[in-house]
Design an enzyme around this catalytic site. Structure first.
Site, mmCIF file in Angstrom:
data_model
loop_
_atom_site.group_PDB
_atom_site.id
_atom_site.type_symbol
_atom_site.label_atom_id
_atom_site.label_comp_id
_atom_site.label_asym_id
_atom_site.label_seq_id
_atom_site.Cartn_x
_atom_site.Cartn_y
_atom_site.Cartn_z
ATOM 1 N N ASP A 33 0.407 -1.379 0.376
ATOM 2 C CA ASP A 33 0.001 -0.494 0.220
ATOM 3 C C ASP A 33 0.699 1.318 0.077
ATOM 4 O O ASP A 33 0.608 2.062 -0.728
ATOM 5 C CB ASP A 33 -0.855 0.138 0.791
ATOM 6 N N GLU A 35 4.103 1.400 -1.544
ATOM 7 C CA GLU A 35 4.308 2.402 -3.062
ATOM 8 C C GLU A 35 3.112 2.164 -3.548
ATOM 9 O O GLU A 35 3.763 3.140 -4.002
ATOM 10 C CB GLU A 35 4.646 0.646 -3.402
ATOM 11 N N SER A 82 -35.834 -4.784 -17.187
ATOM 12 C CA SER A 82 -35.978 -5.673 -16.073
ATOM 13 C C SER A 82 -36.005 -7.462 -16.072
ATOM 14 O O SER A 82 -35.759 -7.526 -17.267
ATOM 15 C CB SER A 82 -36.824 -4.824 -14.986
ATOM 16 N N LEU A 83 -35.801 -8.076 -14.758
ATOM 17 C CA LEU A 83 -35.597 -9.591 -15.623
ATOM 18 C C LEU A 83 -37.574 -9.849 -15.069
ATOM 19 O O LEU A 83 -38.188 -9.517 -13.889
ATOM 20 C CB LEU A 83 -35.086 -9.944 -14.340
ATOM 21 N N GLU A 116 -25.737 -17.556 -13.489
ATOM 22 C CA GLU A 116 -24.583 -16.705 -12.770
ATOM 23 C C GLU A 116 -25.460 -15.228 -11.636
ATOM 24 O O GLU A 116 -26.762 -16.050 -10.629
ATOM 25 C CB GLU A 116 -24.132 -15.238 -13.407
ATOM 26 N N LYS A 118 -27.066 -12.672 -9.044
ATOM 27 C CA LYS A 118 -28.214 -12.206 -9.131
ATOM 28 C C LYS A 118 -27.716 -10.986 -7.915
ATOM 29 O O LYS A 118 -27.897 -11.495 -6.881
ATOM 30 C CB LYS A 118 -29.289 -11.843 -8.860
ATOM 31 N N ASP A 120 -27.130 -7.757 -5.131
ATOM 32 C CA ASP A 120 -28.133 -7.544 -4.879
ATOM 33 C C ASP A 120 -27.788 -5.622 -5.031
ATOM 34 O O ASP A 120 -27.725 -5.356 -3.022
ATOM 35 C CB ASP A 120 -29.050 -7.901 -3.652
ATOM 36 N N ARG A 139 -29.584 3.680 -13.048
ATOM 37 C CA ARG A 139 -30.719 3.282 -14.127
ATOM 38 C C ARG A 139 -32.231 4.214 -14.516
ATOM 39 O O ARG A 139 -32.618 4.408 -15.341
ATOM 40 C CB ARG A 139 -31.152 1.932 -13.494
ATOM 41 N N GLU A 176 -23.775 -4.171 -11.007
ATOM 42 C CA GLU A 176 -24.053 -3.657 -10.106
ATOM 43 C C GLU A 176 -23.143 -3.199 -9.321
ATOM 44 O O GLU A 176 -22.402 -4.366 -8.961
ATOM 45 C CB GLU A 176 -24.871 -4.913 -9.384
ATOM 46 N N TYR A 228 -21.916 -7.902 -16.208
ATOM 47 C CA TYR A 228 -22.727 -9.119 -16.289
ATOM 48 C C TYR A 228 -22.901 -8.861 -17.842
ATOM 49 O O TYR A 228 -23.437 -8.773 -18.525
ATOM 50 C CB TYR A 228 -23.620 -9.651 -15.605
ATOM 51 N N LYS A 293 -30.062 -17.052 -18.143
ATOM 52 C CA LYS A 293 -29.880 -16.432 -19.598
ATOM 53 C C LYS A 293 -29.617 -17.795 -20.196
ATOM 54 O O LYS A 293 -28.377 -18.398 -20.776
ATOM 55 C CB LYS A 293 -28.739 -15.651 -19.474
ATOM 56 N N LYS A 317 -35.307 -16.299 -8.431
ATOM 57 C CA LYS A 317 -34.579 -15.305 -6.662
ATOM 58 C C LYS A 317 -34.537 -16.720 -5.212
ATOM 59 O O LYS A 317 -35.800 -17.721 -6.115
ATOM 60 C CB LYS A 317 -36.306 -14.821 -6.326
ATOM 61 N N CYS A 411 -43.492 -5.618 36.838
ATOM 62 C CA CYS A 411 -43.238 -7.107 36.311
ATOM 63 C C CYS A 411 -44.592 -7.638 35.688
ATOM 64 O O CYS A 411 -45.824 -7.715 36.715
ATOM 65 C CB CYS A 411 -43.250 -8.362 37.473
ATOM 66 N N CYS A 414 -45.990 -10.887 37.696
ATOM 67 C CA CYS A 414 -46.372 -10.746 39.893
ATOM 68 C C CYS A 414 -46.470 -9.462 39.943
ATOM 69 O O CYS A 414 -46.961 -8.998 40.771
ATOM 70 C CB CYS A 414 -45.304 -11.679 40.337
ATOM 71 N N CYS A 429 -37.655 -9.173 37.324
ATOM 72 C CA CYS A 429 -38.274 -9.194 38.214
ATOM 73 C C CYS A 429 -37.906 -9.253 39.487
ATOM 74 O O CYS A 429 -36.466 -10.757 39.062
ATOM 75 C CB CYS A 429 -39.162 -10.011 37.743
HETATM 76 S S1 IVH Z 1 -29.362 -9.257 -16.131
HETATM 77 C C1 IVH Z 1 -32.649 -7.056 -19.235
HETATM 78 N N1 IVH Z 1 -27.779 -9.686 -14.849
HETATM 79 O O1 IVH Z 1 -31.406 -7.090 -12.075
HETATM 80 C C2 IVH Z 1 -32.055 -6.727 -17.716
HETATM 81 N N2 IVH Z 1 -29.372 -8.092 -13.686
HETATM 82 O O2 IVH Z 1 -34.388 -7.849 -11.791
HETATM 83 C C3 IVH Z 1 -30.945 -7.662 -17.375
HETATM 84 N N3 IVH Z 1 -29.322 -7.918 -11.728
HETATM 85 O O3 IVH Z 1 -32.008 -4.036 -13.488
HETATM 86 C C4 IVH Z 1 -30.195 -7.661 -16.558
HETATM 87 N N4 IVH Z 1 -27.501 -9.267 -11.082
HETATM 88 O O4 IVH Z 1 -29.343 -4.481 -12.103
HETATM 89 C C5 IVH Z 1 -29.012 -9.447 -15.096
HETATM 90 N N5 IVH Z 1 -26.198 -11.327 -13.328
HETATM 91 C C6 IVH Z 1 -27.332 -9.839 -13.287
HETATM 92 C C7 IVH Z 1 -27.668 -9.079 -12.451
HETATM 93 C C8 IVH Z 1 -29.326 -8.226 -11.971
HETATM 94 C C9 IVH Z 1 -28.394 -7.946 -10.484
HETATM 95 C C10 IVH Z 1 -29.997 -6.143 -11.222
HETATM 96 C C11 IVH Z 1 -29.677 -5.873 -12.580
HETATM 97 C C12 IVH Z 1 -31.980 -5.404 -12.753
HETATM 98 C C13 IVH Z 1 -32.214 -6.478 -12.091
HETATM 99 C C14 IVH Z 1 -33.268 -7.093 -12.602
#
Ligand code: IVH
Length: 668
Positions: A33, A35, A82-83, A116, A118, A120, A139, A176, A228, A293, A317, A411, A414, A429
């Site tokens: 660190d 250096e 979204s998914l 892969e 997901k 959070d 987003r 993410e 991703y 996917k 999920k 209490c 009692c 108590c």
């Molecule tokens: S693919 C068309 N891959 O989950 C959307 N999303 O619930 C393609 N997320 O908005 C998203 N891990 O922010 C993808 N391995 C992953 C993810 C991921 C987390 C989030 C992402 C997305 C949300 C949808």
């Protein structure tokens, strides 16, 4: 001359970025660190002296650019959609069937899926033009997000420039931003001592840290990110599969998770799902499921979208570990030692696959700190095997009628006034004949880990106490069949079984009995220690605080607690009654005589012939006690090879040291 400085600045910039990549992406630092700091400082100084030679995307910007008044808007070139979610294997099957239907494939065909994590966190889109990071944005509503470029540049795992030759003309890299559990805890601890509001979870902390008008604040937060996906992609190498795409992202210098799998068919997907679920608690960051996917990008395109989600992807999920619910009531419970613990009664809510209705609030300070009130909406969390807890109150949802909680002064069982001693977290108590405590004490005595009286659960104990049939554990041994037969659901057979279990408990080990007495600070382990060191219940009952202190594992608090417990006339009476009723603990597995009687021995290092547990067993078989650390009370230390700090400590304290041979000789 100017050219030379420019060259030096470029070289230093590249060097710093290389080390950022090694440390933050690969987790394989090449230099210390110090250096690194020196290189960074050298670059900073050169840039300050020669501002015109500064690189457009210099790593020195990672400390945070100038604060802004407001976030600018950014239109994503390709929308961030979204998914679709699924929570069960059936829904996964439906997804798979729909994929094949849409592709006009036979139900027997096998689709290859890229699976892969997901993550959070907070989703992010980075734009690189000719390989250079030109913008980072959130987003937002999926079409338009907020520009947070200066903030994202402070994440040293984010490349300011794509690695490798021939970068694409344009690319949007998606991922993410997250905060690890450890960093989240540190951040909240710091906020707590500063009196700042706490973040409810790592996701909120990550989002709050990115959405800062002053990038210096973001820079101070240990954020990281996983990448991703791609949005717009122009002028780059053709990619055929999701697997290739992820590899490309990795090659460009991004942090990519190693937890992924190519799965042929849904069964393999389910296997991946389960294997990650089993690991979930051990991952250093939060995930809320896996993402499935279709691996072929051509098929992904063919599948297209429905509403705002791709047909080729599915979020599979895991049960949520945080949910919100409403506090219907706050009650207080009386424990077996009289401790009063507040408990929130919640509107039933599913958290992590289990229905939660009650959550401990621990103590009055905790209620005050979180300002938990009846009627509040709260975030409830259940992580792994951990008992559910209230993370935070949703203050925006607080009803105007909600009043600060007033802790009772009497209490609830009692009616006697509660006492809170200094240094104690909860009031107590102190009425020894408080019904609630009596019930808890008897139920504890009968419990599985104590006297193991099969069938004598809390409900029955409650009935017996309420009907004045028992008032101490000793009274259990005088129970008659008749009143028990009146219990709902109790026939002759179950009553006989119950009475037989009561009878059988008379010969449980001393350890169980000592634990069952419910002495404060005496859990199962200490009960074993005490049972092994004292020859029977009466000997333990007579032991002075000093004698107790001589036991290796016993500290002053425990010694006092045990001595005080046995000194109380009520407890002396109980012991007498137990003995009179025929409670006669069976000898424990260890002799209380033997060559090592009264000695505490510590074993350290690798012994030539005995394993650690064999050595311990020999000590115990000869009446000695096994100590975990070397203290003044250690009688001697048995050392093997590679002995470490324990040997040093023994030398400092002048504790005798023996070899395995000497030890074996001693015990013959
Ligand atoms: S693919 C068309 N891959 O989950 C959307 N999303 O619930 C393609 N997320 O908005 C998203 N891990 O922010 C993808 N391995 C992953 C993810 C991921 C987390 C989030 C992402 C997305 C949300 C949808």
């Amino acid at each position: 001359m100017a050219g030379a400085i420019q060259k030096k600045i470029r070289e230093l910039s590249d060097e710093v970025e290389k080390h950022n990549y090694q440390y933050y992406v690969l987790d394989k630092p090449l230099i210390s660190d110090r250096e690194y700091d020196r290189l960074f400082k050298e670059l900073q100084e050169l840039e300050t002296a020669n501002p015109n030679d500064k690189q457009p995307n210099s790593p020195t910007e990672r400390v945070g650019g100038a604060p802004v008044d407001k976030f600018k808007k950014h239109t994503h070139r390709v929308s961030m959609l979204s998914l679709n979610n699924s929570y069960s294997a059936e829904e996964l099957q439906e997804f798979d069937a729909r994929v094949k239907r849409t592709l006009h494939q036979s139900p027997d065909d096998v689709i290859e899926y890229w699976c892969e994590l997901k993550f959070d966190g907070l989703s992010m889109s980075l734009t690189y033009e000719d390989g250079v990071l030109t913008s980072a944005s959130t987003r937002g509503d999926g079409a338009v997000g907020e520009v947070v470029t200066s903030n994202i540049k402070t994440l040293r795992s984010v490349p300011l420039q794509l690695r490798g030759k021939n970068p694409p003309k344009l690319v949007e890299v998606r991922g993410e931003v997250i905060l690890s559990h450890a960093d989240f805890k540190k951040l909240n601890a710091a906020r707590e001592s500063a009196g700042d509001e706490l973040f409810a979870n790592p996701r909120n902390a990550a989002a709050g840290s990115v959405r800062q008008l002053d990038p210096a604040i973001t820079a101070a937060r240990p954020l990281t990110a996983f990448w991703y996906g791609l949005g717009a992609y122009e002028g780059g190498e053709r990619l055929a599969t999701q697997a290739e795409l992820v590899q490309k992202i990795r090659d460009w210098g991004f942090r990519v998770s190693d937890e992924h799998a190519l799965c042929k068919g849904t069964q393999a997907v389910e296997k991946f799902y389960t294997s990650i679920l089993n690991k979930r608690e051990r991952l250093p960051f939060d995930i809320d499921g896996i993402v499935v996917k279709v691996n072929s990008l051509r098929l992904q395109e063919e599948l297209g979208f429905v509403a705002r989600a791709p047909r080729s992807m599915l979020a599979f999920k895991y049960p949520a570990r945080q949910e919100t619910s409403t506090i219907e009531e706050i009650i207080v419970q009386v424990g077996r030692t009289g401790a009063i613990t507040p408990v929130a009664i919640l509107k039933p809510v599913q958290v992590g696959g289990v229905t939660v209705t009650r959550v401990t609030l621990h103590n009055p300070q905790e209620i005050a700190r979180k300002d938990v009130r009846v009627g509040d909406r709260v975030i409830v969390q259940r992580a792994g095997d951990v008992i559910p807890e209230i993370v935070a109150v949703v203050l925006e949802a607080r009803p105007s009628s909600a009043k600060p909680y007033k802790f009772p002064v009497e209490c609830p069982s009692c009616g006697k006034k509660l006492k809170q001693e200094e240094g104690e977290a909860v009031p107590r108590c102190v009425n020894p004949v408080c019904d609630a405590q009596v019930k808890e004490a008897i139920a504890h005595y009968a419990s599985k880990d104590a006297m193991d009286i099969d069938g004598m659960g809390y409900k029955i104990v409650e009935y017996l106490v309420d009907n004045k049939l028992i008032d101490t554990p000793a009274a259990l041994y005088h129970l008659k069949a008749a009143p028990l037969l009146e219990l709902e659901g109790f026939g002759e057979k179950s009553v006989n079984n119950l009475l037989a279990s009561v009878e059988a408990s008379k010969t449980r080990t001393l350890q169980r009995l000592v634990f069952g007495l419910g002495i404060r600070h005496v859990g199962e382990t200490l009960a074993r220690v005490l049972a092994n060191r004292f020859n029977g219940l009466e000997a333990l009952a007579k032991a002075s605080e000093e004698e107790l202190l001589e036991v290796h594992e016993v500290g002053s608090e425990v010694a006092r607690s045990v001595a005080e417990w046995f000194a109380q006339p009520r407890h002396q009476k109980l012991i007498k009654e137990l003995v009179k009723a025929g409670v006669k603990p069976q000898e424990g597995p260890r002799p209380v005589s033997g060559k090592l009687r009264g000695q505490t021995i510590v074993v350290t290092g690798t012994l030539p012939t005995l394993s650690r547990s064999e050595a311990h067993a020999l000590i115990e078989a000869n009446g000695g006690a096994v100590g975990s650390g070397v203290t003044k009370k250690t009688s001697f230390l048995v050392v093997g090879e590679d002995a470490g700090s324990k040997l040093d400590k023994a030398k400092t304290l002048n504790i005798p040291v023996k070899s395995e041979e000497e030890f074996l000789e001693l015990i013959g």
